[in-house]
Design an enzyme around this catalytic site. Structure first.
Site, mmCIF file in Angstrom:
data_model
loop_
_atom_site.group_PDB
_atom_site.id
_atom_site.type_symbol
_atom_site.label_atom_id
_atom_site.label_comp_id
_atom_site.label_asym_id
_atom_site.label_seq_id
_atom_site.Cartn_x
_atom_site.Cartn_y
_atom_site.Cartn_z
ATOM 1 N N LYS A 61 11.265 -4.538 2.025
ATOM 2 C CA LYS A 61 11.626 -5.707 1.312
ATOM 3 C C LYS A 61 11.361 -5.431 -0.268
ATOM 4 O O LYS A 61 10.195 -5.257 -0.506
ATOM 5 C CB LYS A 61 11.091 -6.976 1.769
ATOM 6 N N ASP A 63 12.185 -7.438 -2.879
ATOM 7 C CA ASP A 63 12.162 -8.631 -3.708
ATOM 8 C C ASP A 63 13.349 -8.607 -4.565
ATOM 9 O O ASP A 63 13.172 -8.846 -5.760
ATOM 10 C CB ASP A 63 10.878 -8.474 -4.297
#
Length: 169
Positions: A61, A63
């Site tokens: 991930k 962000d």
């Protein structure tokens, strides 16, 4: 290797064997297909416990904001997972796709803002867009918005559902 070693043609050092070559660029299940305007993105699904399985690939991930880069006729269009135009928020990512050799593709990924140390920073990305995502949000201050606009953006690609006339769905 150092730059000098590369320039001198020194063979690379390997800590482990190189990966086996891919058997084909047309893996099982791929098929000829016309380019779609949009591919419904796969979304995360809840699980009951962490697991590891050789048949699964996991991506980090980053962000950032999930977007699809739709490459056609030497131009990039960006769409959110709800099909909205993300290019209006990230116009610097709409130039000719120097990062892709194929003339047409659909690439799934995230737009990420980087901090001064080159790390993803979601707060910078939010500030760039004003920080106001709902009626209760106060929005970002002018200084925070400027910091968000000054932060470099990158497109982190993690899936290639369609490329050059082939569907990989």
């Amino acid at each position: 290797r150092t730059n000098e070693e590369v320039a001198a043609g020194v063979e690379p050092r390997f800590d482990r064997p190189a990966p086996a070559p891919l058997p084909s660029l047309d893996p099982p299940g791929s098929r000829p297909a016309a380019q779609l305007a949009f591919v419904e993105p796969m979304l995360a699904t809840p699980g009951t416990a962490p697991f590891d399985d050789d048949d699964w690939l996991f991506e980090p991930k980053w962000d950032g904001y999930r977007v699809q880069a739709i490459v056609s006729e030497g131009k990039v269009g960006l769409r959110t997972r709800s099909r909205n135009d993300a290019g209006r928020h990230f116009p610097e990512l709409l130039g000719p796709p120097s990062w892709l050799a194929a003339p047409e593709a659909i690439v799934d990924g995230e737009v990420v803002a980087l901090d001064a140390d080159g790390r993803p920073d979601f707060a910078l990305l939010q500030a760039r867009l004003g920080g106001g995502f709902g009626a209760a949000d106060a929005g970002a201050s002018p200084a925070a918005r400027e910091a968000g606009r000054a932060a470099p953006l990158v497109f982190m690609a993690f899936d290639l559902p369609w490329c050059a006339g082939r569907s990989y769905l």
